[in-house]
Design an enzyme around this catalytic site. Structure first.
Site, PDB file in Angstrom:
ATOM      1  N   CYS A   2       0.856  -1.031   0.024  1.00 18.94           N
ATOM      2  CA  CYS A   2       0.006   0.020   0.128  1.00 18.94           C
ATOM      3  C   CYS A   2       0.864   1.317  -0.085  1.00 18.94           C
ATOM      4  O   CYS A   2       2.161   1.160   0.506  1.00 18.94           O
ATOM      5  CB  CYS A   2      -0.790  -0.059   1.198  1.00 18.94           C
ATOM      6  SG  CYS A   2      -1.735  -1.421   1.562  1.00 18.94           S
ATOM      7  N   ARG A  27       4.361   1.112  -6.155  1.00 14.96           N
ATOM      8  CA  ARG A  27       4.101  -0.045  -5.038  1.00 14.96           C
ATOM      9  C   ARG A  27       3.248  -1.094  -5.519  1.00 14.96           C
ATOM     10  O   ARG A  27       3.226  -2.167  -4.834  1.00 14.96           O
ATOM     11  CB  ARG A  27       3.833   0.611  -3.965  1.00 14.96           C
ATOM     12  CG  ARG A  27       4.924   1.565  -3.596  1.00 14.96           C
ATOM     13  CD  ARG A  27       4.409   2.440  -2.510  1.00 14.96           C
ATOM     14  NE  ARG A  27       4.175   1.798  -1.301  1.00 14.96           N
ATOM     15  CZ  ARG A  27       5.360   1.704  -0.285  1.00 14.96           C
ATOM     16  NH1 ARG A  27       6.635   2.190  -0.613  1.00 14.96           N
ATOM     17  NH2 ARG A  27       5.066   1.014   0.652  1.00 14.96           N
ATOM     18  N   TRP A  75      -3.000  -2.470  -1.326  1.00 14.40           N
ATOM     19  CA  TRP A  75      -2.642  -3.761  -2.194  1.00 14.40           C
ATOM     20  C   TRP A  75      -3.352  -4.473  -1.328  1.00 14.40           C
ATOM     21  O   TRP A  75      -3.044  -4.835  -0.064  1.00 14.40           O
ATOM     22  CB  TRP A  75      -1.103  -3.844  -2.075  1.00 14.40           C
ATOM     23  CG  TRP A  75      -0.755  -5.234  -2.513  1.00 14.40           C
ATOM     24  CD1 TRP A  75      -0.307  -6.182  -1.656  1.00 14.40           C
ATOM     25  CD2 TRP A  75      -0.595  -5.972  -3.817  1.00 14.40           C
ATOM     26  NE1 TRP A  75       0.065  -7.483  -2.263  1.00 14.40           N
ATOM     27  CE2 TRP A  75       0.059  -7.020  -3.498  1.00 14.40           C
ATOM     28  CE3 TRP A  75      -0.642  -5.217  -4.916  1.00 14.40           C
ATOM     29  CZ2 TRP A  75       0.222  -8.079  -4.657  1.00 14.40           C
ATOM     30  CZ3 TRP A  75      -0.207  -6.263  -6.091  1.00 14.40           C
ATOM     31  CH2 TRP A  75       0.216  -7.490  -5.887  1.00 14.40           C
ATOM     32  N   ASN A 101      -0.935   0.806   6.082  1.00 20.78           N
ATOM     33  CA  ASN A 101      -0.017   0.007   5.232  1.00 20.78           C
ATOM     34  C   ASN A 101       0.627  -1.152   6.027  1.00 20.78           C
ATOM     35  O   ASN A 101       1.185  -0.793   7.230  1.00 20.78           O
ATOM     36  CB  ASN A 101       1.088   0.734   4.444  1.00 20.78           C
ATOM     37  CG  ASN A 101       2.045  -0.234   3.910  1.00 20.78           C
ATOM     38  OD1 ASN A 101       1.715  -1.425   3.399  1.00 20.78           O
ATOM     39  ND2 ASN A 101       3.295   0.099   3.375  1.00 20.78           N
ATOM     40  N   GLY A 102       0.202  -2.280   5.776  1.00 19.94           N
ATOM     41  CA  GLY A 102       0.846  -3.608   6.673  1.00 19.94           C
ATOM     42  C   GLY A 102      -0.141  -4.485   6.950  1.00 19.94           C
ATOM     43  O   GLY A 102      -1.249  -4.497   6.098  1.00 19.94           O
ATOM     44  N   GLU A 481      15.602 -23.245  -9.729  1.00 15.93           N
ATOM     45  CA  GLU A 481      15.300 -21.597  -9.675  1.00 15.93           C
ATOM     46  C   GLU A 481      16.308 -20.660  -9.786  1.00 15.93           C
ATOM     47  O   GLU A 481      16.272 -19.827 -10.579  1.00 15.93           O
ATOM     48  CB  GLU A 481      14.812 -21.457  -8.265  1.00 15.93           C
ATOM     49  CG  GLU A 481      14.504 -19.885  -7.863  1.00 15.93           C
ATOM     50  CD  GLU A 481      13.652 -19.305  -9.110  1.00 15.93           C
ATOM     51  OE1 GLU A 481      12.895 -20.061  -9.922  1.00 15.93           O
ATOM     52  OE2 GLU A 481      13.505 -17.916  -8.986  1.00 15.93           O
ATOM     53  N   LYS A 485      16.571 -17.903 -12.835  1.00 20.10           N
ATOM     54  CA  LYS A 485      16.985 -16.438 -12.542  1.00 20.10           C
ATOM     55  C   LYS A 485      17.981 -15.893 -13.496  1.00 20.10           C
ATOM     56  O   LYS A 485      17.805 -14.846 -14.173  1.00 20.10           O
ATOM     57  CB  LYS A 485      17.352 -16.382 -11.151  1.00 20.10           C
ATOM     58  CG  LYS A 485      16.264 -16.331 -10.099  1.00 20.10           C
ATOM     59  CD  LYS A 485      15.152 -14.951  -9.909  1.00 20.10           C
ATOM     60  CE  LYS A 485      13.908 -15.061 -10.660  1.00 20.10           C
ATOM     61  NZ  LYS A 485      13.130 -16.110 -10.751  1.00 20.10           N
ATOM     62  N   GLU A 488      16.617 -15.756 -17.362  1.00 21.84           N
ATOM     63  CA  GLU A 488      15.546 -15.029 -17.761  1.00 21.84           C
ATOM     64  C   GLU A 488      15.839 -13.602 -17.704  1.00 21.84           C
ATOM     65  O   GLU A 488      15.437 -12.673 -18.397  1.00 21.84           O
ATOM     66  CB  GLU A 488      14.035 -15.063 -17.098  1.00 21.84           C
ATOM     67  CG  GLU A 488      14.143 -14.868 -15.456  1.00 21.84           C
ATOM     68  CD  GLU A 488      12.815 -15.133 -14.665  1.00 21.84           C
ATOM     69  OE1 GLU A 488      11.825 -14.816 -15.454  1.00 21.84           O
ATOM     70  OE2 GLU A 488      12.740 -15.498 -13.769  1.00 21.84           O
ATOM     71  N   HIS A 504      25.524 -38.750 -16.880  1.00 24.08           N
ATOM     72  CA  HIS A 504      24.602 -39.525 -17.740  1.00 24.08           C
ATOM     73  C   HIS A 504      24.464 -38.818 -18.986  1.00 24.08           C
ATOM     74  O   HIS A 504      23.295 -39.098 -19.705  1.00 24.08           O
ATOM     75  CB  HIS A 504      23.316 -40.004 -17.141  1.00 24.08           C
ATOM     76  CG  HIS A 504      23.623 -40.948 -16.144  1.00 24.08           C
ATOM     77  ND1 HIS A 504      23.819 -42.318 -16.070  1.00 24.08           N
ATOM     78  CD2 HIS A 504      23.320 -40.638 -14.445  1.00 24.08           C
ATOM     79  CE1 HIS A 504      23.685 -42.809 -14.784  1.00 24.08           C
ATOM     80  NE2 HIS A 504      23.785 -41.789 -13.968  1.00 24.08           N
ATOM     81  N   LYS A 603       5.046 -10.154 -16.698  1.00 25.10           N
ATOM     82  CA  LYS A 603       4.852 -10.433 -15.480  1.00 25.10           C
ATOM     83  C   LYS A 603       4.015 -11.559 -15.028  1.00 25.10           C
ATOM     84  O   LYS A 603       4.072 -12.479 -14.226  1.00 25.10           O
ATOM     85  CB  LYS A 603       4.708  -9.115 -14.632  1.00 25.10           C
ATOM     86  CG  LYS A 603       4.705  -9.447 -13.245  1.00 25.10           C
ATOM     87  CD  LYS A 603       5.986  -9.889 -12.516  1.00 25.10           C
ATOM     88  CE  LYS A 603       5.867 -10.278 -11.153  1.00 25.10           C
ATOM     89  NZ  LYS A 603       7.258 -10.862 -10.700  1.00 25.10           N
TER      90      LYS A 603
HETATM   91  C1  AGP Z   1       9.483 -16.120 -12.833  1.00 25.76           C
HETATM   92  O1  AGP Z   1      10.735 -15.223 -12.437  1.00 25.76           O
HETATM   93  C2  AGP Z   1       9.012 -15.693 -13.925  1.00 25.76           C
HETATM   94  N1  AGP Z   1       8.445 -14.253 -13.928  1.00 25.76           N
HETATM   95  C3  AGP Z   1       7.857 -16.754 -14.324  1.00 25.76           C
HETATM   96  O2  AGP Z   1       8.471 -17.999 -14.474  1.00 25.76           O
HETATM   97  C4  AGP Z   1       6.705 -16.817 -13.331  1.00 25.76           C
HETATM   98  O3  AGP Z   1       7.135 -17.371 -12.090  1.00 25.76           O
HETATM   99  C5  AGP Z   1       5.568 -17.700 -13.985  1.00 25.76           C
HETATM  100  O4  AGP Z   1       4.996 -17.300 -15.342  1.00 25.76           O
HETATM  101  C6  AGP Z   1       4.384 -17.903 -13.221  1.00 25.76           C
HETATM  102  O5  AGP Z   1       3.825 -16.894 -12.981  1.00 25.76           O
HETATM  103  P1  AGP Z   1       2.746 -16.838 -11.605  1.00 25.76           P
HETATM  104  O6  AGP Z   1       3.426 -16.912 -10.447  1.00 25.76           O
HETATM  105  O7  AGP Z   1       2.143 -15.395 -11.417  1.00 25.76           O
HETATM  106  O8  AGP Z   1       1.540 -17.681 -11.893  1.00 25.76           O
END
Ligand code: AGP
Length: 608
Positions: A2, A27, A75, A101-102, A481, A485, A488, A504, A603
C-alpha cells in the site's frame, strides 16, 4: 504494497494527495481513496481499481475542498479489492479516518472486542479495526488515542489518521512498514515513500519504528510510545524523482530481493500463534486430510520450482505421495485425479492462463484445490476451495524473487499443518522446525548484508556463455530456480541438473573454464556432492559452491564458496536461493540487461 500520503497546510489537499498517490503507483495496488476535512466534516471518496477512476470521481481534486487530508493506494491482503474495502476507513461517527499499510495480525480478536462494545464493521479489512479502536480511545487528544490503540495492536503498520474534532493536525506512526515526514513551508506531509512528496520538499524525517508523529501545518512533533518528545535530524533528499520511485534502489528486482525478510515475516508470523501453526485460511478437516491419497503441486516457472521444494518437504513430513508438474503439461495429460486428490496450485499473480486451466481441470475431476497466491481476489484465488495468501506485497520486477520466497514458506506451513494433523510428526519435531522458520527473516537479512562478495563474483563471470547449476534433493530444487533466474534476466544459457545425473550425458559439455554452481547444503548428501564437484573439476570446470556456515571441507574442492547461515535442513532452500538471486541480478546488471523488464517476458502470462 500500500501507499500512504497525508497533507496539512494552506493549499487544497485533494490534488496534492492524488499527485502523491500517483508517485506511489509503482508499489502496486488494486484500489485507492482520499479523506479530506472540508471545515465541517471529513469527506471520503474511494474506489476499487486504478487511480484514474478516483481522479475522475474527484474531478482532479476540484470537487473535494479542504486543506487537510490523507490518501491511500491499497494492495489487498485482508478482504478482496472492492470500494468498501478500500481505504480510508472511518469510525461510524465519522470522527476518525485512517489509512494503513501493513498487516494487523490480531485484528480478529480486536474486532470481537470492539463488537462486544457495540462497534459495527462494514468492511472485511484488518484496517477498519484501527479506526474504531482510535475512536474508542479518543477523549480529545489524538496522540493519546493513537498510542493507546497501537499498544493493543500486533503486526506491521504505517498509519495516517485525521480527526474531525482536530482539524489542524494529522497523526501518524510506523512499525515495520515505511513512513516518512515531509517538512514544507507552512505545510507538512506524511508519505510511504519519498517520491510522493519530493516535488514539494527535499527535507524529511525518516521515521523509526514506534515513532508517533503530530503533524500541524507549521509544526511537527515526534514522540515515543511514552509520549516523550524525540528530536530528529532532518534528512535532505539527494535523489532525483525517478530513482526514488524505487525507494532509492536501482531496480525493482534488487528492491524486492531486499524486501524478502519482511515478505517472509509477513507471510509466516501471522500464522504462528503461541508456537503453533494456525492456518485459518485452510478449511481441510482431519477426515479430509486422512482421505488424501495423492497430492499434485501444479504451477509455472518459478512458482513450479517452489512447488518442487514443496514436494520434498510434504513427502518428508506428511508421507503422502506428491507429484510436482508444470501446469501446461498437467492440463493436457488427462491426469489421474479424483476426490482423494489434493491439488496445490501456486501462482504469484493468480492469473497465469496455464495454471488457471490446470486448476479447472483438477476441479472438473473432483480434486480439492488449495491455492498459494500473492494477489488477493485473483482468478485462481476465487476458484479455489482454500487459499493461503503469500503476503509478499506487489512484485513489480518480472523475475520473481520475494514471491518465490514466500511460496517456499507457504509450502513449509502446509507441510507442517498436514503432518501434524496426520500425526506423521510429533509436536516436538514440529516445534523445532517452527523455531527455525521464525529465524529465517534475520538469516536472509544476514546474507543480504554480505551481498558484495556475490557482486564481486558476478563481475568475474558475467561473460560466461554456459553456466551449470548442480544439487541433490532440496539443493537440486533450488538449483532449478537459480538457473531460471540467471537465464531470464541475463540471457546466459544455463541448466540445472540433479548432480547424480550429470554423468549420464551432460558432463560431456563441461570443458575448461565452464562455470558450475554447486549447491551443497544437505548434510546427508554432502559426500556425494563433493564427488560430483571433483568430477566437474577434473574436466576443467570452475566451481562456485553454496554451503552452510562451518563446512570448511568444501573449500578444498571448490574454487569459491558462498556460505549461508545454518538452519534446519528442511529450510535451507529459503537461504540458498538468496545468493542465487543476487548472482543472477549482478550478472544481468554487469551485462547491461533490462533487469526489471527482460526481453520477451511478461510479469503475468495470462495467455497460453
Ligand atoms: C519467474 O521469475 C517468471 N516471472 C515466471 O517464471 C513466473 O514465475 C511464471 O510465469 C508464473 O507466474 P505466476 O506465479 O504469476 O503464476
Amino acid at each position: 504494497m500500500c501507499g500512504i500520503v497525508g497533507y496539512i497546510g494552506d493549499r487544497q489537499a485533494a490534488p496534492i494527495l492524488l499527485e502523491g498517490l500517483k508517485k506511489l503507483e509503482y508499489r502496486g495496488y488494486d484500489s485507492a481513496g482520499v479523506a479530506v476535512y472540508d471545515g465541517d466534516k471529513i469527506n471520503v471518496v474511494k474506489t476499487k481499481g486504478r487511480l484514474s477512476i478516483l481522479e475522475e470521481k474527484l474531478k482532479g481534486g476540484s470537487n473535494l475542498s479542504g486543506t487537510m487530508g490523507i490518501g491511500h493506494t491499497r494492495w489487498a491482503t485482508h478482504g478482496a479489492p472492492s470500494d468498501i474495502n478500500s481505504h480510508p476507513h472511518t469510525s461510524l461517527s465519522g470522527n476518525i479516518a485512517v489509512v494503513h499499510n501493513g498487516i494487523i495480525e490480531n485484528y480478529l480478536k480486536l474486532r470481537d472486542d470492539l463488537a462486544e462494545k457495540g462497534y459495527k464493521f462494514v468492511s472485511e479489512t484488518d484496517t477498519e479495526v484501527i479506526a474504531h479502536l482510535v475512536d474508542y480511545y479518543y477523549k480529545g487528544d489524538l496522540v493519546d488515542a493513537l498510542i493507546k490503540a497501537i499498544n493493543r495492536i500486533e503486526g506491521s503498520y504505517a498509519l495516517g489518521i485525521i480527526c474531525k474534532e482536530r482539524p489542524d493536525e494529522i497523526v501518524a506512526v510506523r512499525k515495520d512498514s515505511p513512513l516518512i515526514v515531509g517538512l514544507g513551508d507552512q505545510e507538512n506531509f506524511i508519505a510511504s515513500d519519498i517520491p510522493a512528496i519530493l516535488e514539494y520538499t527535499r527535507n524529511i524525517y525518516l521515521l523509526e519504528d514506534n515513532e508517533v508523529v503530530l503533524l500541524k501545518k507549521d509544526d511537527v512533533k515526534i514522540y515515543n510510545l511514552n509520549k516523550e518528545e524525540i528530536k530528529k535530524e532532518v534528512f535532505t533528499v539527494q535523489w532525483d524523482v525517478s530513482a526514488a520511485e524505487k525507494g532509492g534502489y536501482e531496480h525493482f528486482m534488487i528492491k524486492e530481493i531486499c524486501e524478502q525478510p519482511k515478505a517472509v515475516r509477513d507471510t509466516v508470523f501471522p500464522r504462528i500463534k503461541e508456537g503453533k501453526i494456525v492456518l485459518d485460511d485452510i478449511k481441510l478437516t482431519k477426515e479430509e486430510i486422512d482421505d488424501i491419497k495423492k497430492i499434485y503441486i501444479v504451477a509455472c516457472g518459478t512458482a513450479y520450482y517452489a512447488g518442487i521444494v514443496g514436494k520434498y518437504i510434504i513427502e518428508k513430513l506428511a508421507r503422502i505421495p506428491v507429484e510436482a508438474d508444470v501446469a501446461s503439461e498437467f492440463r493436457y495429460r488427462n491426469p489421474i485425479v479424483d476426490e482423494n486428490t489434493l491439488v496445490i496450485i501456486i501462482s504469484q499473480s493468480g492469473e497465469t492462463a496455464d495454471t488457471l486451466a490446470a486448476l479447472r481441470e483438477a476441479r472438473r475431476k473432483g480434486a480439492r484445490v488449495l491455492s498459494v497466491v500473492n494477489v488477493v481476489g485473483s482468478s485462481i484465488a476465487r476458484e479455489s476451495d482454500d487459499v493461503l495468501y503469500t503476503w509478499a506485497g506487489p512484485e513489480i520486477a518480472v523475475a520473481s524473487t520475494k514471491a518465490y520466497s514466500t511460496q517456499l514458506n507457504a509450502m513449509y506451513l502446509i507441510a507442517l499443518h498436514i503432518a501434524l494433523i496426520k500425526g506423521t510428526i510429533t509436536q516436538e519435531e514440529a516445534d523445532k522446525v517452527i523455531e527455525a522458520l521464525k529465524q529465517l527473516p534475520e538469516k536472509i537479512q544476514h546474507i543480504l548484508d554480505n551481498k558484495e562478495k556475490i557482486q564481486y563474483f558476478a563481475s568475474q563471470y558475467f561473460r560466461s556463455k554456459d553456466i551449470f547449476f548442480l544439487g541433490r534433493g532440496l539443493d537440486y530444487a533450488v538449483a532449478l530456480e537459480g538457473s531460471l533466474k540467471l537465464k531470464e534476466i541475463s540471457y546466459i544459457h544455463s541448466e540445472a541438473y540433479a548432480a547424480g545425473e550429470l554423468k549420464h550425458g551432460t558432463i560431456a559439455l563441461i570443458e575448461d573454464g565452464t562455470l558450475v554452481v554447486a549447491v551443497a547444503t544437505q548434510e546427508h548428501l554432502f559426500e556425494k556432492m563433493l564427488s560430483n564437484i571433483k568430477e566437474v573439476k577434473a574436466r576443467g570446470a570452475v566451481v562456485l559452491a553454496i554451503a552452510q556456515e562451518g563446512n570448511t571441507e568444501i573449500e578444498k574442492e571448490a574454487d569459491y564458496v558462498i556460505y549461508i547461515p545454518k538452519t534446519d535442513p528442511l529450510l535451507t532452500s529459503s537461504l540458498t536461493v538468496i545468493p542465487l538471486q543476487l548472482f543472477a541480478y549482478y550478472v544481468a546488471v554487469a551485462k547491461g540487461c533490462d533487469v526489471d523488464k527482460p526481453r520477451n517476458l511478461a510479469k503475468s502470462v495470462t495467455v497460453e
